[in-house]
Motif scaffolding. Sequence first.
Motif, PDB file in Angstrom:
ATOM      1  N   ASP A  59       0.845  -1.196   0.000  1.00  0.00           N
ATOM      2  CA  ASP A  59       0.000   0.000   0.000  1.00  0.00           C
ATOM      3  C   ASP A  59       0.882   1.248   0.000  1.00  0.00           C
ATOM      4  O   ASP A  59       1.722   1.404   0.888  1.00  0.00           O
ATOM      5  CB  ASP A  59      -0.875  -0.039   1.265  1.00  0.00           C
ATOM      6  N   PRO A  60       0.716   2.148  -0.976  1.00  0.00           N
ATOM      7  CA  PRO A  60       1.518   3.383  -0.964  1.00  0.00           C
ATOM      8  C   PRO A  60       1.329   4.213   0.304  1.00  0.00           C
ATOM      9  O   PRO A  60       2.210   4.997   0.661  1.00  0.00           O
ATOM     10  CB  PRO A  60       1.012   4.142  -2.195  1.00  0.00           C
ATOM     11  N   ARG A  61       0.192   4.022   0.987  1.00  0.00           N
ATOM     12  CA  ARG A  61      -0.059   4.781   2.222  1.00  0.00           C
ATOM     13  C   ARG A  61      -0.015   3.876   3.454  1.00  0.00           C
ATOM     14  O   ARG A  61      -0.569   4.222   4.503  1.00  0.00           O
ATOM     15  CB  ARG A  61      -1.404   5.497   2.126  1.00  0.00           C
ATOM     16  N   SER A  62       0.700   2.781   3.363  1.00  0.00           N
ATOM     17  CA  SER A  62       0.882   1.890   4.500  1.00  0.00           C
ATOM     18  C   SER A  62       1.633   2.588   5.629  1.00  0.00           C
ATOM     19  O   SER A  62       2.596   3.323   5.389  1.00  0.00           O
ATOM     20  CB  SER A  62       1.675   0.655   4.050  1.00  0.00           C
ATOM     21  N   LEU A  63       1.231   2.336   6.861  1.00  0.00           N
ATOM     22  CA  LEU A  63       1.931   2.897   8.008  1.00  0.00           C
ATOM     23  C   LEU A  63       3.051   1.991   8.514  1.00  0.00           C
ATOM     24  O   LEU A  63       3.896   2.428   9.296  1.00  0.00           O
ATOM     25  CB  LEU A  63       0.957   3.183   9.162  1.00  0.00           C
ATOM     26  N   HIS A  64       3.043   0.723   8.078  1.00  0.00           N
ATOM     27  CA  HIS A  64       4.083  -0.190   8.561  1.00  0.00           C
ATOM     28  C   HIS A  64       4.381  -1.247   7.513  1.00  0.00           C
ATOM     29  O   HIS A  64       3.466  -1.865   6.966  1.00  0.00           O
ATOM     30  CB  HIS A  64       3.629  -0.865   9.859  1.00  0.00           C
ATOM     31  N   GLN A  65       5.675  -1.417   7.237  1.00  0.00           N
ATOM     32  CA  GLN A  65       6.173  -2.438   6.314  1.00  0.00           C
ATOM     33  C   GLN A  65       7.140  -3.326   7.086  1.00  0.00           C
ATOM     34  O   GLN A  65       8.356  -3.126   7.043  1.00  0.00           O
ATOM     35  CB  GLN A  65       6.874  -1.784   5.127  1.00  0.00           C
ATOM     36  N   PRO A  66       6.635  -4.327   7.818  1.00  0.00           N
ATOM     37  CA  PRO A  66       7.523  -5.143   8.654  1.00  0.00           C
ATOM     38  C   PRO A  66       8.642  -5.825   7.889  1.00  0.00           C
ATOM     39  O   PRO A  66       9.717  -6.072   8.454  1.00  0.00           O
ATOM     40  CB  PRO A  66       6.563  -6.177   9.267  1.00  0.00           C
ATOM     41  N   ASP A  67       8.395  -6.139   6.616  1.00  0.00           N
ATOM     42  CA  ASP A  67       9.410  -6.820   5.809  1.00  0.00           C
ATOM     43  C   ASP A  67      10.035  -5.893   4.766  1.00  0.00           C
ATOM     44  O   ASP A  67      10.608  -6.361   3.782  1.00  0.00           O
ATOM     45  CB  ASP A  67       8.782  -8.035   5.118  1.00  0.00           C
ATOM     46  N   ALA A 151       5.008   5.098   6.006  1.00  0.00           N
ATOM     47  CA  ALA A 151       5.437   4.012   6.889  1.00  0.00           C
ATOM     48  C   ALA A 151       6.688   4.402   7.673  1.00  0.00           C
ATOM     49  O   ALA A 151       7.588   5.057   7.148  1.00  0.00           O
ATOM     50  CB  ALA A 151       5.715   2.754   6.066  1.00  0.00           C
ATOM     51  N   THR A 152       6.752   3.970   8.927  1.00  0.00           N
ATOM     52  CA  THR A 152       7.938   4.179   9.757  1.00  0.00           C
ATOM     53  C   THR A 152       8.864   2.979   9.606  1.00  0.00           C
ATOM     54  O   THR A 152       8.425   1.827   9.733  1.00  0.00           O
ATOM     55  CB  THR A 152       7.543   4.345  11.233  1.00  0.00           C
ATOM     56  N   HIS A 153      10.136   3.240   9.369  1.00  0.00           N
ATOM     57  CA  HIS A 153      11.120   2.187   9.091  1.00  0.00           C
ATOM     58  C   HIS A 153      11.125   1.140  10.209  1.00  0.00           C
ATOM     59  O   HIS A 153      11.259   1.470  11.392  1.00  0.00           O
ATOM     60  CB  HIS A 153      12.501   2.832   8.953  1.00  0.00           C
ATOM     61  N   ASP A 154      10.980  -0.114   9.822  1.00  0.00           N
ATOM     62  CA  ASP A 154      10.833  -1.181  10.804  1.00  0.00           C
ATOM     63  C   ASP A 154      12.092  -1.388  11.639  1.00  0.00           C
ATOM     64  O   ASP A 154      12.006  -1.713  12.830  1.00  0.00           O
ATOM     65  CB  ASP A 154      10.460  -2.489  10.090  1.00  0.00           C
ATOM     66  N   ALA A 155      13.276  -1.219  11.043  1.00  0.00           N
ATOM     67  CA  ALA A 155      14.519  -1.449  11.784  1.00  0.00           C
ATOM     68  C   ALA A 155      14.664  -0.491  12.961  1.00  0.00           C
ATOM     69  O   ALA A 155      15.376  -0.787  13.927  1.00  0.00           O
ATOM     70  CB  ALA A 155      15.725  -1.313  10.849  1.00  0.00           C
ATOM     71  N   TYR A 156      13.994   0.640  12.903  1.00  0.00           N
ATOM     72  CA  TYR A 156      14.029   1.598  14.012  1.00  0.00           C
ATOM     73  C   TYR A 156      12.987   1.275  15.085  1.00  0.00           C
ATOM     74  O   TYR A 156      12.988   1.920  16.142  1.00  0.00           O
ATOM     75  CB  TYR A 156      13.781   3.015  13.505  1.00  0.00           C
ATOM     76  N   GLY A 157      12.107   0.333  14.800  1.00  0.00           N
ATOM     77  CA  GLY A 157      11.071  -0.038  15.756  1.00  0.00           C
ATOM     78  C   GLY A 157       9.664   0.105  15.244  1.00  0.00           C
ATOM     79  O   GLY A 157       8.708  -0.262  15.933  1.00  0.00           O
ATOM     80  N   GLY A 158       9.494   0.675  14.042  1.00  0.00           N
ATOM     81  CA  GLY A 158       8.164   0.839  13.478  1.00  0.00           C
ATOM     82  C   GLY A 158       7.381   1.977  14.102  1.00  0.00           C
ATOM     83  O   GLY A 158       7.897   2.738  14.933  1.00  0.00           O
TER      84      GLY A 158
END
Length: 575
Positions: A59-67, A151-158
């Motif tokens: 999703d272009p407007r996703s808030l989280h991309q765990p992978d 989306a907030t970068h997952d490696a930083y904690g999401g």
Amino acid sequence: MRDITRPEVWAPNAERVELSVNAETRPMERGDGGWWRAEPLAPGDRYGFRLDGGPVRPDPRSLHQPDGPHGESCIVDPAIFDRPRWEGVELRGKALYELHVGTFTAGGTFDDAIGQLDHLVELGVGAVEVLPVNDFAGRRGWGYDGVGQYATHDAYGGPAAFVRFIDACHARGLGVVLDVVYNHFGPEGNYLAEFGPYFTDKHETPWGPAVNLDDEGSREVRDFLLGAMHQWVSLFGIDGFRIDAVHAFQDDSDYHFLAEIADRAREWEAELGRPLFVTAESDLNQPAMVSPTSSSPDARGMDAQWADDVHHALHSFFTGERQGYYVDFGSVDVLAKALTEVFVHDGGHSTFRDKPWGAPVDRDSDLYDGHSFVAFIQNHDQVGNRAVGDRVGQSLAPGAYAAAAALYLLSPFTPLVFMGEEWNATSRFPFFSHLGPELGPHVTAGRAREFEAMGWEGTVPDPQAESTFINSKLRWEEVSQRPHQRVFDWYRTLLRLRRELPGAMDASLSATRAEIVDDDTLVLHRPGFAVAVTRAEREVDVPLTGDVLAAWDEPRRLDDGRLAIPGPGVVIVAE
């Protein structure tokens, strides 16, 4: 405010859009204007979109991309955003602290960064300015090749960790400014063009087709970016933005995108009931950048802009470097001009650009003032764009480093401290990335070629090597060690003076005067006090007789009451 649990996507050219959720496929309903919608999902659900039977895309407007940007999107629990209202903080003129989450601490996450926030309070800054945290390819990087704008970068904690970090800053009275990049998007994991006309061939940029700000479909693209900004201030609760390299925006419309951002920010302030601080990185040297949008057709309405000429003047004066874009800098006369008039290139010839550049700042303007310009002696660019990422303090005598810090921290500008600068950290900050096998080797080779062409004969750190990233992490044990503790104490003193001296927060440019003593020595006169600096390797007499408020090395009082500064060094005197 949109429902963040409901998948929606703009795909105007698609004949069919399907929702892939938890390995099942469901049809989506076509709406007006090229929008497709589905029923809300549960927090934690993984989903993506299929366009006309193609592969699943995030999703272009996703808030989280765990992978990461290639993986499926994840529905975020709206409950993480339910917390007491933040009253806000006025940041114009307050000291900013630029940090990169991944290298600020050994752990490299938002939660780890919270553990060092009390250090920033002790230092005396007013806000943290966080390098981009929206999703980008790989686990490590500067963040300026982001692709997930929401989306907030997952490696930083999401996203949940970012909320905790923001709340921890606010609990300590610190504002949070977020660096965002809208002049281009990263090459890896960028699927936007499959959804719609997010890019245009109307303009060419160093990154390829431009972000579509003025061609067919640009209204949706602008709203996409404005929606991301509104999310950061309303849902997450940040206090402002630093917008990257706005001189690279390609926008020939009657309503420039920067002006629209400025106008929307004023609307969001009214909506949220708290101030917002919007700054721009611009090398155009145009006062219109920080003039209200109503003042002229070219006005962009930014609250502040980065003042690169002030940096160049300080860096070149104290280091002696005159190559590249430092060619027109280095003299005491140029330093005096930068500290009082901001732009050195203000309509005259720029040797580096080989053409006239900029426009003069009006020191008496009622459209902007000194706080409209962000000053620094280093930042992520000015450190990281050097071949080995060396900090300016690694090439300066301690007294010269202290002098440079005093000039910008006690200037009429809004000062910005780069992480670790306050104790003259030994860790370097070269460019690093974690791109895939198709792009990564090109970044490594390109970086080496770039500095070879500049005449660099040493080894350039491989941006793709994990060791380059790890070696960039701050070494916090240094803060309490000699000689770093003395530097930290000096920065604390300067920031305390900025808060306590009545004239230190005076934003009037016309109330600031630079007096040249000799080729190596300058006195910056501010309302009620003066900062005298010298780069000379000798004792220098300065025309100041007032009480000493602070000094790097104790000055000597002459028989006539004047002061002699041990050089290189600095003294701050009451007037």
